[in-house]
Design an enzyme around this catalytic site. Sequence first.
Site, PDB file in Angstrom:
ATOM      1  N   THR A 204     -38.637   4.706 -28.593  1.00 51.60           N
ATOM      2  CA  THR A 204     -39.701   5.093 -29.526  1.00 51.60           C
ATOM      3  C   THR A 204     -41.051   4.573 -29.060  1.00 51.60           C
ATOM      4  O   THR A 204     -41.124   3.612 -28.287  1.00 51.60           O
ATOM      5  CB  THR A 204     -39.412   4.529 -30.926  1.00 51.60           C
ATOM      6  OG1 THR A 204     -40.360   5.044 -31.855  1.00 51.60           O
ATOM      7  CG2 THR A 204     -39.500   3.002 -30.941  1.00 51.60           C
ATOM      8  N   ARG A 214     -46.968  -4.926 -32.212  1.00 52.78           N
ATOM      9  CA  ARG A 214     -45.933  -4.736 -33.224  1.00 52.78           C
ATOM     10  C   ARG A 214     -44.648  -4.226 -32.578  1.00 52.78           C
ATOM     11  O   ARG A 214     -44.662  -3.350 -31.730  1.00 52.78           O
ATOM     12  CB  ARG A 214     -46.407  -3.730 -34.283  1.00 52.78           C
ATOM     13  CG  ARG A 214     -45.378  -3.398 -35.371  1.00 52.78           C
ATOM     14  CD  ARG A 214     -44.578  -2.148 -35.061  1.00 52.78           C
ATOM     15  NE  ARG A 214     -43.684  -1.749 -36.169  1.00 52.78           N
ATOM     16  CZ  ARG A 214     -42.820  -0.752 -36.112  1.00 52.78           C
ATOM     17  NH1 ARG A 214     -42.718  -0.035 -35.020  1.00 52.78           N
ATOM     18  NH2 ARG A 214     -42.049  -0.470 -37.145  1.00 52.78           N
ATOM     19  N   GLY A 238     -36.673   5.604 -38.675  1.00 49.72           N
ATOM     20  CA  GLY A 238     -37.429   5.422 -39.914  1.00 49.72           C
ATOM     21  C   GLY A 238     -38.363   4.233 -39.806  1.00 49.72           C
ATOM     22  O   GLY A 238     -38.831   3.885 -38.724  1.00 49.72           O
TER      23      GLY A 238
END
Length: 331
Positions: A204, A214, A238
């Site tokens: 991702t 992050r 998600g």
Amino acid sequence: MTKMTRRQFIGQTALAAGALNATSLIDEGAAAGRVAPMMVSTWRHGKPANEAALEVLRTGGSPLDAVEQGIWVTEADARESSVGIGGIPNADGAVQLDACIMEGPGHGAGSVAALEDILHPISVARRVMEQTPHVMLVGDGARKFALEQGFEQVELLTEERRRAWLAWSEQNAREKAENPRFSHDTVALLVLGANGDLAGGCSTSGWGYKLPGRVGDSPIIGSGLYVDNEVGAAGATGTGENVMRYCGSFMVVEYMRQGLHPRDACIETIRRIASKDPLGFNLDIHFIALDKRGRQGAAGCSTRFDYSVTTETSSEVLQGAGTELLQRTVP
């Protein structure tokens, strides 16, 4: 002797039955000898990844090879705004990628986080697993390792994403950065080989316009991905923060170990997390699962969660259990 309540009796009986079912599941998988290959992935964009993974298996590659090369397809697709090249950048305009990979045999695992300028973080994660004594490398260290391993430096920020970032940066940055609507569409891919071995991967670009540095659940073993060669595998997508606080994918696999069908394991994991989290079912978390017998399932905190399943005879997009079912089945 303390008297056992009806609830305690039912609970202990269910656990005992689950243990028996899990043992049966393992025995049946071993007795079958040859399990038809199966690929399960998150979202519609997982379907091409599945199909590429199947071709790897057909040409003699391992489940781990299939996971890696299947995820390459999504990482290289600039149209996908949350994986690989073309991913939405962080608040500073840099695309930072996270990925992990895990194999069932040997329980090997590798991951990278906040990796910049490298097209295929899933492959760097595999190198971490195979070429170092570590499990995770992050940031500049991960980038330096990738370059030393011969990976090419690539500009990941496309012109389309750069223009969108400039538009975003002219608006209320704080309000946008705290909005989870940019957090979707991680690719998680689970592979069951013909010999019954399992592997999985997750990749991702993370939460769009996130704070620099992050890291979400995707590169965290046990959160975004978990593989147990005796039981099954699970992956998540998600809002990563809501998965990683509860080791979500590990929990799904443990429910399968107790004997639950993969879909039920996903449902029970979400129900358990929702029962503890102040957000309840508004968690924006979704799971896919695949067990040793070739059973698969998915569930998510949305009205519709699409996931992809590919076998030797079919490749299709299915719908996992959604919020309505999750809430209806709460005791």
